[in-house]
Design a protein around this motif. Sequence first.
Motif, PDB file in Angstrom:
ATOM      1  N   UNK A 441      22.512 -15.298  -6.166  1.00 37.00           N
ATOM      2  CA  UNK A 441      22.581 -16.535  -5.385  1.00 37.00           C
ATOM      3  C   UNK A 441      24.019 -16.953  -5.098  1.00 37.00           C
ATOM      4  N   UNK A 442      24.978 -16.286  -5.697  1.00 35.74           N
ATOM      5  CA  UNK A 442      26.378 -16.582  -5.383  1.00 35.74           C
ATOM      6  C   UNK A 442      26.663 -16.352  -3.898  1.00 35.74           C
ATOM      7  N   UNK A 443      26.005 -15.373  -3.315  1.00 36.61           N
ATOM      8  CA  UNK A 443      26.259 -15.079  -1.904  1.00 36.61           C
ATOM      9  C   UNK A 443      25.795 -16.217  -1.001  1.00 36.61           C
ATOM     10  N   UNK A 444      24.837 -17.025  -1.484  1.00 30.91           N
ATOM     11  CA  UNK A 444      24.395 -18.202  -0.740  1.00 30.91           C
ATOM     12  C   UNK A 444      25.334 -19.380  -0.985  1.00 30.91           C
ATOM     13  N   UNK A 445      25.805 -19.498  -2.220  1.00 30.33           N
ATOM     14  CA  UNK A 445      26.637 -20.645  -2.589  1.00 30.33           C
ATOM     15  C   UNK A 445      28.058 -20.519  -2.066  1.00 30.33           C
ATOM     16  N   UNK A 446      28.600 -19.306  -2.038  1.00 30.03           N
ATOM     17  CA  UNK A 446      30.012 -19.135  -1.679  1.00 30.03           C
ATOM     18  C   UNK A 446      30.361 -19.701  -0.299  1.00 30.03           C
ATOM     19  N   UNK A 447      29.578 -19.437   0.754  1.00 26.21           N
ATOM     20  CA  UNK A 447      29.900 -20.054   2.049  1.00 26.21           C
ATOM     21  C   UNK A 447      29.815 -21.582   2.004  1.00 26.21           C
TER      22      UNK A 447
END
Length: 606
Positions: A441-447
Amino acid sequence: MLAALAGALLLAGPLAAQEGGSHAIALHGTPKYGPDFQHFDYADPNAPKGGEVKLMAMGGFDNLNPFILRGQTAAGATLVFETLTVGSSDEAVTEYGLLAESIAVAEDRSWVSFTLRPQARFNDGKPVTADDVIWSFQTLKEKGHPIYRTYYADVVKAEKTGERTVKFSFKGTDNAELPVIMGQLPVLPKHVFDTRPFESTTLEPLVGSGPYVVAEVQPGRSITYQRVADWWGKDLPLNRGRYNFDRLRYDYYRDLDVGFEAFKAGAFDFRLENSSKNWTTGYNVPAVKDGQIVREELKHQDPQGMQAFVLNLRRPVFQDRRVREGLNYLFDYEWTRTNLSYGLFQRTKSYFANSELASSGPPSPAELALLEPFRGKIPDEVFTTPFEPPKTDGSGNIRANLRTALGLFKEAGWELKNNKLTNVKTGEPFRFEFLLVQADMERIVQPFLRNLERAGIEAGIRVVDTAQYQNRTDNFDYDVIIERFPQSLSPGNEQRDYWESSRADLPGSKNSIGIKDPAVDALVEKVIAAPDRDSLIAATRALDRVLLWNWYVIPHWHDSVYRVAYWNRFSHPAVAPRYGLGFTDLWWVDPEKNAKLASSPRRTGP
């Protein structure tokens, strides 16, 4: 854990005519299946038994008792136990007698009684008795997970009224769901817990009356269940064609990516795919091209509830509604869907998404009648404006949304100083952390972090293991988490645990937001006390509008299909259940497919 199957009864519906006892409870209309039915339509009574299935679980486990707050419960632990009744998967809210052979309900809905089947047995051979039912109720309420105290709050007495009959009496007659709730009571063996503490975690297998027993435990690594060949309930019509696997093994992984690669390498058999990236780009392997791995999209009608970034109102930084709204403007869902979700899924705009309970359009007269007493105490938009999350053009340029967000922050007492959003009164910077248990889920949070930074907000990510995550969430020790609030077609008692003030400070409750709002409390009680389906829909939609317009969360997305991938050794019934997937209790190992797959090497390379 209890399913969220609360509901509203019809005042003159079938329950009113069941004081003499019935094989089923239908909250609306009559049961689809009569007393002489042979099997559920979505179960194949000719499904062969046999085979071992390997499945994936995440993290670890240290507990085989699924009814307490402590510890991490092993995957599949509820397969060992049974309840008084069981719901069908092609009706909204209908319960059929399982341990109970008949159910009787008072005409005024002040009590429900269950008469046990004489053949019901625990898997140590001892009979399931009325004393076990009463002990289970009392123990779960006093020592079980806190959710049971919510579910059973309006039950004032449990008494033995016959050799095999237990009667539950209720505080009043307006909590219409209670007959169903009591049917979902797990019945545990009193004689086993006479010599051991109920509330302690354990890795010693427990005795239940279910279709499986624990066969092997490798603490934190794997757990295996064995089907009970002489299970007392195997010939009941509601169990024909179900529980077909001889053995179910759950292997634990600590990394989702490692788990995905393990599946493609043949380490386990079946996968419910929740990653749009994996579904779109990750299955380009020979086993898929050759048909050794099957991918299917199975449509369903399950209510989807709400998945979202949950803002913890126990943190002062999130207590102003304008701040929460401003944060919603900084999450670019359209860009995320296009670039990270590969165009799959749809935006969630309701806490009761994918069901008729979801609010939409302007409030109906029935909804307005429920909302009017709270005018001035709930957001004005509730009365006039359909809820819509902020939108962007998907380009990644959020300048207009950023401007709106900064305006809302300024109204709430935050201003940009040296590119840092700062509290005007205290001088404190706006700072918070996302607590994650799934690294993907980091890929969702980073942006999202980049957009927050444009607004001068300092936000970070902390990924923890499942044990630490459970402990922290049980004790509300987080700023923002990703949470899902599952819903049923007939919401009721469980809504107290989600939203009511009394649950906000109770460790282990589902009020992860920390809501303490008298208007929300009152609307939850309207949902619970709804006398008919139309009233339930109106009350639920009214509650939905108040929750949405308070901007408690930043909504994510949902879908109306199950995306599954599995090694081609299984078959499933031609008629799919309307609600739920039912892999572990409806599918089976197909001997012909299994032999074919076994005779050809699994192709797992690039």
